[in-house]
Design an enzyme around this catalytic site. Structure first.
Site, PDB file in Angstrom:
ATOM      1  N   GLU A 147      -0.117   2.939   6.799  1.00  0.00           N
ATOM      2  CA  GLU A 147      -0.252   4.031   5.818  1.00  0.00           C
ATOM      3  C   GLU A 147      -0.897   5.255   6.458  1.00  0.00           C
ATOM      4  O   GLU A 147      -0.517   6.390   6.179  1.00  0.00           O
ATOM      5  CB  GLU A 147      -1.038   3.581   4.584  1.00  0.00           C
ATOM      6  CG  GLU A 147      -0.513   2.316   3.897  1.00  0.00           C
ATOM      7  CD  GLU A 147       0.980   2.310   3.604  1.00  0.00           C
ATOM      8  OE1 GLU A 147       1.579   3.400   3.488  1.00  0.00           O
ATOM      9  OE2 GLU A 147       1.559   1.202   3.502  1.00  0.00           O
TER      10      GLU A 147
ATOM     11  N   ALA B 293       0.836  -1.196   0.000  1.00  0.00           N
ATOM     12  CA  ALA B 293       0.000   0.000   0.000  1.00  0.00           C
ATOM     13  C   ALA B 293       0.873   1.249   0.000  1.00  0.00           C
ATOM     14  O   ALA B 293       2.080   1.165   0.256  1.00  0.00           O
ATOM     15  CB  ALA B 293      -0.910   0.017   1.224  1.00  0.00           C
TER      16      ALA B 293
HETATM   17  N1  BES Z   1       5.737   3.929   1.338  1.00  0.00           N
HETATM   18  C1  BES Z   1       5.516   2.534   1.287  1.00  0.00           C
HETATM   19  C2  BES Z   1       5.117   2.042  -0.061  1.00  0.00           C
HETATM   20  C3  BES Z   1       6.233   1.935  -1.035  1.00  0.00           C
HETATM   21  C4  BES Z   1       7.207   1.008  -0.843  1.00  0.00           C
HETATM   22  C5  BES Z   1       6.318   2.707  -2.145  1.00  0.00           C
HETATM   23  C6  BES Z   1       8.241   0.892  -1.761  1.00  0.00           C
HETATM   24  C7  BES Z   1       7.343   2.611  -3.038  1.00  0.00           C
HETATM   25  C8  BES Z   1       8.311   1.687  -2.858  1.00  0.00           C
HETATM   26  C9  BES Z   1       4.436   2.102   2.262  1.00  0.00           C
HETATM   27  O1  BES Z   1       4.254   2.959   3.319  1.00  0.00           O
HETATM   28  C10 BES Z   1       4.874   0.798   2.822  1.00  0.00           C
HETATM   29  O2  BES Z   1       5.843   0.776   3.504  1.00  0.00           O
HETATM   30  N2  BES Z   1       4.160  -0.256   2.513  1.00  0.00           N
HETATM   31  C11 BES Z   1       4.499  -1.597   2.920  1.00  0.00           C
HETATM   32  C12 BES Z   1       3.554  -2.142   3.948  1.00  0.00           C
HETATM   33  C13 BES Z   1       3.883  -1.723   5.330  1.00  0.00           C
HETATM   34  C14 BES Z   1       2.865  -2.258   6.306  1.00  0.00           C
HETATM   35  C15 BES Z   1       5.260  -2.133   5.780  1.00  0.00           C
HETATM   36  C16 BES Z   1       4.422  -2.442   1.681  1.00  0.00           C
HETATM   37  O3  BES Z   1       3.854  -1.980   0.698  1.00  0.00           O
HETATM   38  O4  BES Z   1       4.921  -3.556   1.701  1.00  0.00           O
HETATM   39 ZN    ZN Z   2       5.623   2.811   4.844  1.00  0.00          ZN
END
Ligand code: BES
Ligand code: ZN
Length: 883
Positions: free
Chosen positions: A320, A284
């Site tokens: 998020e 996400a």
């Molecule tokens: N900011 C990230 C999404 C992201 C990750 C965008 C890599 C671009 C490149 C988001 O906040 C995130 O960390 N998402 C994780 C889930 C979270 C619960 C650790 C994910 O998408 O795995």
């Molecule tokens: Zn994140």
């Protein structure tokens, strides 16, 4: 900045475009080269004429010289594969412009200008899922980290903050819903064409921009913030998925409340939108006011989602949402600071989930993830500090180290400060840096000032990679217990001769006879070695150390088996108790796999384990969720990590054998546990979740000793299931054994859920993860299945991530598993580089393996490296892995 003199800085690179005909080695970006951008972009207007095949973007940028930076005669606007249609400066021709690789460099003479840039995009052809792309007939964006440059030319770096006003025009029939960040300020409907204008009052970096256009429906709800602001909440999904959004919405409201209560953080817009999309590279994304989610982390009902899925949704929604403060209101100065937002936000989501359910069980799960994913990373060729020093492709640095170790590092600050002082530290951080693009150093200094800590030496946790090893020796003299500790931080690529770090260790000293201790203490090992003395012990106590996993280190000690059995049965810290159980099993499996034990010793050690698990089964004081943790066997991957030149086949054998012994010796107790658990009706209570966890765990033990009897029980569980946890658990057990039950259940599952992609993903995964001897053949056949596609990351991961994580299949002696993953990487790389590159680390573990497999793994890495046109993502991972 003069173009000719521009060094390789995070805002782009000149040398590469000039020097390399074939960009084989993309440039290395270094943290120490950071310079502020020469221009500010106070306002950005984006106008989208939307279409799946063709979208036209008109970007209007107000730019001003940045008084805090060196004067530059040009402005570098990043692009990535963009078609420039037109460019205007202040309404007319620009003084000059040129393409430099993918970037657009415009000459600007005065101090402030308006740039108008028109680009044309082809969303349907965008298989990378970065920038603007199509997913199931809708249009959506993903900009972090460097996807905005695939939409328009822009200083696509997180320290350039701008206010965005976005206009979208689209045919109403296909795109009745048009969303972007912030608030909707206008909506025109001429019957055919829909025009929506959105404005986000909060300045943000380009990576937080988002738009969504499609035929969507929303579950709508409201939240009143602590200062009385009414916020409209929407979860947008495709028609037909609406009934499966309740849990997501409830999780969102709980997150908002929790962040107010725990960190004093209030939401800051009148609207919060979540959109679920089925083609998404990640879990996400926290775009301001418009979070975009993988459907996997939104949709749930008992029939199609497991307990794990429900927990995952709550955690990711929280994560998020929490970014709104830790990431959006305060963002990162540059991508080296990624852990500033991700490490901190992971800690926040972990604490949230702890508060929402069983805290000890959540802590155990988080430690398991850390050890299963981050420890191997830290001891392999891709090791890096939580604040890396260089990268070629930033997407490769969204790692377990930056995320999970990053969270552990901040958790240690909390442990050192205590909860109240830590809260003062975070308050200081949020007050001091609100509206800024900050650094990890800013964070540490805020915690120091707010919490009243000296973190001078602690900063080493940001710069040194590698998991510290802490050696423990407890002796007893007179009435004193003497604890000798020493630490060693191993060498990692590019780093050797490391300094001792401060390691906070929670300990307790147990009276062996009474089974009690005089209180938990926090000691800090901040030297290479140190001695701690504890008076008042007539006999030698039993040491419980690193309670609650207070530090992300590896504890090395020779502890007698009977002390582990004692701790497993009596420790009042649930984590330590779990740890003792794990240590007991790991110690046995490691020595048994190495062939160190004679027949008799093996039997004796197995008997110890059986007794310890027997006690866990019988102990009425333990909750079932926790009982499940205490009874779980360490993963094969974790055992492999403990052995140099590991032989996966041997470990597999020993581990299956131990399961069979437990299943046989404890058959009665296990069956009773099963029957008791079976009685509980479905609910989402901790009790009912615990019961479901135990049922499948019991099946997995019983099937090892009595495949036929357990298959019948599993088949019954499958048929009678009224929820996905039970059904998936039963099917998981059945996929490992040959027989009619297996075939029938797999067929039934497929037919029952065809048309529900998230559940069909499970069907692929279960088969790829199975312990079946022919798992390789199954995976090959599944790759040819009509439902398999390389275009959808969830589907790719469901088959191949599951397979690469299944040592039994991946490490097949012939090397065929390695070849399959290498083939996948090569085929996927041109389609979706980000996803392809994430498969490389599995092959990168070659140094840990026995010589035969090691050579086969390396061979596959070399084959990938030799491919003519690799993406930056895969190129970097493969070359580092070969290292
Ligand atoms: N900011 C990230 C999404 C992201 C990750 C965008 C890599 C671009 C490149 C988001 O906040 C995130 O960390 N998402 C994780 C889930 C979270 C619960 C650790 C994910 O998408 O795995
Ligand atoms: Zn994140």
């Amino acid at each position: 900045m003069d173009i000719a003199r521009t060094p390789s800085t995070p805002d782009g690179n000149i040398e590469m475009a000039d020097a390399a005909v074939e960009p084989k080695a993309p440039p290395e970006i270094r943290r120490e080269d950071y310079t502020p951008f020469a221009w500010l972009v106070p306002a950005t207007r984006l106008d989208f004429a939307l279409g799946l095949e063709k979208t036209r973007v008109t970007a209007t940028l107000e730019v001003e010289r940045n008084p805090a930076a060196d004067v530059s005669p040009t402005i570098r606007l990043n692009g990535d594969g963009l078609e420039l249609v037109s460019l205007k400066c202040d309404g007319g021709d620009c003084a000059g412009h040129m393409m430099d690789g993918d970037d657009l460099v415009v000459t600007l003479e005065g101090d402030s200008h308006t740039l108008e840039i028109v680009t044309e995009l082809h969303p349907s052809a965008n298989s990378q899922l970065m920038g603007l792309y199509a997913s199931g007939g809708m249009l959506c964006t993903q900009c972090e980290a460097e996807g905005f440059r695939r939409i328009t030319f822009f200083p696509d770096r997180p320290d350039v903050l701008s206010t965005y006003t976005v206009t979208m025009r689209a045919p109403k029939k296909d795109f009745p819903v048009l969303l972007s960040n912030g608030n909707r300020v206008r909506m025109d409907d001429d019957g055919e064409l829909l025009t929506a204008e959105w404005h986000d009052p909060w300045p943000k970096p380009s990576y937080l921009f988002a738009l969504v256009a499609g035929d969507l429906v929303a579950r709508t709800d409201h939240f009143t913030t602590m200062s009385g602001r009414e916020v409209e909440l929407n979860v947008w999904v495709r028609d037909g998925d609406l009934e499966r959004t309740e849990h997501a919405m409830e999780s969102l409201k709980r997150s908002m409340k929790w962040d107010e209560e725990t960190f004093g953080r209030e939401y800051d817009l009148d609207l919060f939108n979540i959109v679920a999309v089925s083609d998404f590279n990640m879990g996400a994304m926290e775009n301001k006011g418009l979070n975009v989610f993988n459907t996997k982390y939104v949709l749930a009902d008992p029939e199609t989602a497991t307990d794990g899925d429900y927990d995952g949704i709550e955690g990711v929604i929280g994560h998020e949402y929490f970014h709104n403060w830790s990431g959006n209101r305060i963002t990162c100065r540059d991508w080296f600071q990624l852990s500033l937002k991700e490490g901190f936000t992971v800690l926040r989501d972990q604490l949230f989930s702890q508060d929402m359910s069983s805290a000890p069980v959540k802590r155990i799960e988080d430690v398991r993830v850390l050890r299963g994913a981050q420890f191997p990373e830290d001891s392999g060729p891709l090791a890096h500090p939580i604040r890396p020093d260089s990268y070629r492709e930033i997407s490769n640095f969204y790692t377990a180290t930056v995320y999970n170790k990053g969270a552990e590092v901040i958790r240690m600050m909390k442990t050192l400060a205590g909860d109240e002082a830590f809260r003062q530290g975070t308050d200081t951080y949020f007050d001091r840096h609100d509206g800024e693009a900050a650094t990890c150093e800013d964070f540490v200094r805020s915690i120091e000032d707010g919490a009243g800590l000296d973190l001078t030496q602690f900063r080493l946790w940001y710069s040194q990679a590698g998991t510290p090893k802490v050696s423990v020796n407890l002796t007893h003299h007179g009435d004193e217990a003497i604890l000798e500790l020493s630490q060693n931080v191993p060498d990692t690529p590019g780093q050797s001769g490391k300094k001792p770090m401060p390691i906070p260790l929670k300990i307790a000293l147990f009276d062996r006879d009474k089974g009690t201790h005089a209180g938990e203490q926090l000691i800090v090992l901040d030297k290479a070695s140190d001695t701690f003395r504890f008076p008042g012990f007539a006999t030698k106590p039993v040491l419980s150390i690193n309670r609650g996993f207070s530090a992300p280190v590896s504890i090395q000690r020779d502890i007698p088996g009977d002390e582990l059995v004692f701790l497993a049965a009596t420790d009042d810290d649930p984590f330590a108790r779990y740890e003792a159980m794990q240590d007991l099993m790991v110690a046995y499996l490691v020595s048994a796999s190495k062939g160190d034990l004679d027949e008799e010793t093996r039997a004796a050690k197995q008997a110890d384990i059986v007794r310890a698990i027997g006690r866990v089964i019988d102990d009425e004081a333990i909750e079932d969720l926790m009982r499940g943790e205490l009874m779980s066997m360490p993963s094969q991957t974790y055992i492999m990590e403990q052995i140099d030149e590991a032989d996966p086949a041997r470990i597999f054998e020993r581990r299956e054998e131990l399961k069979a012994v437990i299943g046989r010796e404890l058959a009665d107790g296990l069956r009773q546990l099963y029957q008791r658990s079976e009685k509980l009706p479905y609910s989402r209570s901790a009790e009912a979740k615990g019961a479901r966890k135990l049922k499948t765990l019991v099946l997995s033990y019983l099937v090892a000793s009595d495949p036929q009897g357990a298959s019948a029980l599993a088949a019954k569980q499958y048929e009678n299931a009224n929820n996905m946890t039970d059904r998936q658990g039963a099917l998981m057990v059945l996929t490992g054994v040959d027989g009619a039950e297996r075939t029938e259940a797999l067929l039934d599952f497929y037919n029952r859920y065809r048309g529900n992609p998230l559940v069909i993903d499970k069907w692929f995964s279960l088969q790829a993860m199975s312990l079946h001897p022919e798992v390789i053949e199954h995976v090959k056949a599944l790759a040819e299945h009509e439902d398999f596609t390389l275009k959808n990351p969830n589907r790719v991961r469901s088959l191949y991530m599951a397979f690469a994580a299944n040592p039994h299949g991946f490490h097949t002696e012939s090397g065929e598993g390695y070849r399959m993953i290498a083939d996948l990487i090569l085929e996927l790389d041109p389609i979706n580089a980000q996803t392809a590159a994430r498969f490389v680390p599995a092959l990168g573990r070659w140094r840990k393996m026995e010589p035969g497999r090691s050579a086969l793994m390396r061979e596959q890495l070399e084959r990938i490296a030799a491919a003519p046109k690799l993406s930056r993502d895969t190129f970097e991972q493969v070359t580092r892995s070969l290292g």
